[in-house]
Design a protein around this motif. Sequence first.
Motif, PDB file in Angstrom:
ATOM      1  N   THR B   3      -0.992  -6.861  -0.433  1.00  0.00           N
ATOM      2  CA  THR B   3      -1.876  -5.829  -0.977  1.00  0.00           C
ATOM      3  C   THR B   3      -2.556  -5.084   0.157  1.00  0.00           C
ATOM      4  N   VAL B   4      -2.880  -3.838  -0.118  1.00  0.00           N
ATOM      5  CA  VAL B   4      -3.596  -2.985   0.828  1.00  0.00           C
ATOM      6  C   VAL B   4      -4.804  -2.407   0.115  1.00  0.00           C
ATOM      7  N   THR B   5      -5.972  -2.522   0.721  1.00  0.00           N
ATOM      8  CA  THR B   5      -7.213  -2.049   0.098  1.00  0.00           C
ATOM      9  C   THR B   5      -7.884  -1.006   0.978  1.00  0.00           C
ATOM     10  N   GLN B   6      -8.147   0.146   0.390  1.00  0.00           N
ATOM     11  CA  GLN B   6      -8.921   1.191   1.051  1.00  0.00           C
ATOM     12  C   GLN B   6     -10.194   1.352   0.227  1.00  0.00           C
ATOM     13  N   SER B   7     -11.318   0.968   0.793  1.00  0.00           N
ATOM     14  CA  SER B   7     -12.561   0.868   0.030  1.00  0.00           C
ATOM     15  C   SER B   7     -13.333   2.175  -0.060  1.00  0.00           C
ATOM     16  N   LEU B  21     -11.786   5.709   8.980  1.00  0.00           N
ATOM     17  CA  LEU B  21     -11.330   5.317   7.638  1.00  0.00           C
ATOM     18  C   LEU B  21     -10.954   3.840   7.670  1.00  0.00           C
ATOM     19  N   SER B  22     -11.375   3.111   6.649  1.00  0.00           N
ATOM     20  CA  SER B  22     -11.179   1.661   6.623  1.00  0.00           C
ATOM     21  C   SER B  22      -9.951   1.248   5.817  1.00  0.00           C
ATOM     22  N   CYS B  23      -9.368   0.134   6.210  1.00  0.00           N
ATOM     23  CA  CYS B  23      -8.228  -0.431   5.491  1.00  0.00           C
ATOM     24  C   CYS B  23      -8.196  -1.932   5.752  1.00  0.00           C
ATOM     25  N   THR B  24      -8.051  -2.699   4.690  1.00  0.00           N
ATOM     26  CA  THR B  24      -7.798  -4.125   4.849  1.00  0.00           C
ATOM     27  C   THR B  24      -6.534  -4.465   4.081  1.00  0.00           C
ATOM     28  N   TYR B  25      -5.895  -5.543   4.470  1.00  0.00           N
ATOM     29  CA  TYR B  25      -4.631  -5.914   3.841  1.00  0.00           C
ATOM     30  C   TYR B  25      -4.577  -7.429   3.698  1.00  0.00           C
ATOM     31  N   ASP B  26      -3.683  -7.866   2.863  1.00  0.00           N
ATOM     32  CA  ASP B  26      -3.553  -9.300   2.639  1.00  0.00           C
ATOM     33  C   ASP B  26      -2.071  -9.671   2.695  1.00  0.00           C
ATOM     34  N   THR B  27      -1.747 -10.632   3.527  1.00  0.00           N
ATOM     35  CA  THR B  27      -0.387 -11.118   3.624  1.00  0.00           C
ATOM     36  C   THR B  27      -0.401 -12.506   4.238  1.00  0.00           C
ATOM     37  N   SER B  28       0.617 -13.271   3.920  1.00  0.00           N
ATOM     38  CA  SER B  28       0.791 -14.591   4.535  1.00  0.00           C
ATOM     39  C   SER B  28       1.785 -14.527   5.688  1.00  0.00           C
ATOM     40  N   ARG B  63      -5.529  12.619  18.902  1.00  0.00           N
ATOM     41  CA  ARG B  63      -6.897  12.427  18.406  1.00  0.00           C
ATOM     42  C   ARG B  63      -7.018  11.252  17.442  1.00  0.00           C
ATOM     43  N   PHE B  64      -5.906  10.600  17.140  1.00  0.00           N
ATOM     44  CA  PHE B  64      -5.894   9.510  16.166  1.00  0.00           C
ATOM     45  C   PHE B  64      -5.722   8.174  16.896  1.00  0.00           C
ATOM     46  N   SER B  65      -6.545   7.218  16.537  1.00  0.00           N
ATOM     47  CA  SER B  65      -6.414   5.874  17.106  1.00  0.00           C
ATOM     48  C   SER B  65      -6.764   4.858  16.032  1.00  0.00           C
ATOM     49  N   VAL B  66      -6.317   3.639  16.243  1.00  0.00           N
ATOM     50  CA  VAL B  66      -6.593   2.591  15.260  1.00  0.00           C
ATOM     51  C   VAL B  66      -7.388   1.469  15.913  1.00  0.00           C
ATOM     52  N   ASN B  67      -8.090   0.724  15.063  1.00  0.00           N
ATOM     53  CA  ASN B  67      -8.744  -0.511  15.477  1.00  0.00           C
ATOM     54  C   ASN B  67      -8.100  -1.616  14.643  1.00  0.00           C
ATOM     55  N   PHE B  68      -7.183  -2.334  15.269  1.00  0.00           N
ATOM     56  CA  PHE B  68      -6.409  -3.364  14.586  1.00  0.00           C
ATOM     57  C   PHE B  68      -7.019  -4.722  14.885  1.00  0.00           C
ATOM     58  N   GLN B  69      -7.508  -5.384  13.859  1.00  0.00           N
ATOM     59  CA  GLN B  69      -8.098  -6.709  13.976  1.00  0.00           C
ATOM     60  C   GLN B  69      -7.251  -7.665  13.143  1.00  0.00           C
ATOM     61  N   LYS B  70      -6.278  -8.327  13.785  1.00  0.00           N
ATOM     62  CA  LYS B  70      -5.308  -9.116  13.037  1.00  0.00           C
ATOM     63  C   LYS B  70      -5.951 -10.286  12.297  1.00  0.00           C
ATOM     64  N   ALA B  71      -6.874 -10.965  12.937  1.00  0.00           N
ATOM     65  CA  ALA B  71      -7.491 -12.132  12.301  1.00  0.00           C
ATOM     66  C   ALA B  71      -8.263 -11.722  11.058  1.00  0.00           C
ATOM     67  N   ALA B  72      -8.899 -10.578  11.131  1.00  0.00           N
ATOM     68  CA  ALA B  72      -9.684 -10.078   9.997  1.00  0.00           C
ATOM     69  C   ALA B  72      -8.826  -9.293   9.008  1.00  0.00           C
ATOM     70  N   LYS B  73      -7.558  -9.071   9.337  1.00  0.00           N
ATOM     71  CA  LYS B  73      -6.638  -8.283   8.518  1.00  0.00           C
ATOM     72  C   LYS B  73      -7.247  -6.918   8.216  1.00  0.00           C
ATOM     73  N   PRO B 102       8.943  -3.981  -0.041  1.00  0.00           N
ATOM     74  CA  PRO B 102       8.944  -2.562   0.308  1.00  0.00           C
ATOM     75  C   PRO B 102       7.661  -2.179   1.028  1.00  0.00           C
ATOM     76  N   LEU B 103       7.605  -0.941   1.469  1.00  0.00           N
ATOM     77  CA  LEU B 103       6.392  -0.389   2.041  1.00  0.00           C
ATOM     78  C   LEU B 103       5.330  -0.351   0.948  1.00  0.00           C
ATOM     79  N   VAL B 104       4.183  -0.970   1.199  1.00  0.00           N
ATOM     80  CA  VAL B 104       3.107  -1.049   0.210  1.00  0.00           C
ATOM     81  C   VAL B 104       1.959  -0.157   0.664  1.00  0.00           C
ATOM     82  N   PHE B 105       1.515   0.720  -0.230  1.00  0.00           N
ATOM     83  CA  PHE B 105       0.461   1.681   0.091  1.00  0.00           C
ATOM     84  C   PHE B 105      -0.865   1.275  -0.547  1.00  0.00           C
TER      85      PHE B 105
END
Lengths: 114, 115
Positions: B3-7, B21-28, B63-73, B102-105
Amino acid sequence: EAGVAQSPRYKIIEKRQSVAFWCNPISGHATLYWYQQILGQGPKLLIQFQNNGVVDDSQLPKDRFSAERLKGVDSTLKIQPAKLEDSAVYLCASSYAGPLYEQYFGPGTRLTVT
Amino acid sequence: AQTVTQSQPEMSVQEAETVTLSCTYDTSENNYYLFWYKQPPSRQMILVIRQEAYKQQNATENRFSVNFQKAAKSFSLKISDSQLGDTAMYFCAFITLSGNTPLVFGKGTRLSVIA
């Protein structure tokens, strides 16, 4: 390089009627995808083709939706009969080989079912 | 299930300012790709940026960059020096390297850049 082409851009039909959408992917792209995007949501995969074979159609409502990709190039998506809840934008995308490669999207077809 | 959550359903930013812009995801799964897509009013979905989960370095595209926090998903998108042309829906998306899903949005965030 030409992008992914889709037609028509807009379609309005009454419920229980049938409709067909056409997609022409980027030349040389083996993988083609159809997505359904309902208003206020992200796209959801309906079907994925690799060349002219189906890889994933697990979310395709097969009682009313069908799709084909003849000769591994163009594809058509058909809905018969349409329901009100089918109102959405239908997006076609293609990638060089499989979903781990960048997917290029077409402009979509906005379907309104009345 | 993935799942992908944009709050944040909607956000606005002044021209030339920075927005996140925020995004969290859930996967095993441990190996996956994350994406941000932009969908302007014309509806054509365009890839903005991509991050491979095995890379610790955050991806950057102009001008676009990400902040990827794997532990926090967590996978947020920062847009610097916002321009009027950045006005669009932004979708966070995710796919596992196993290729079994598939690609999950996510549901998207509508960004408005104000002059």
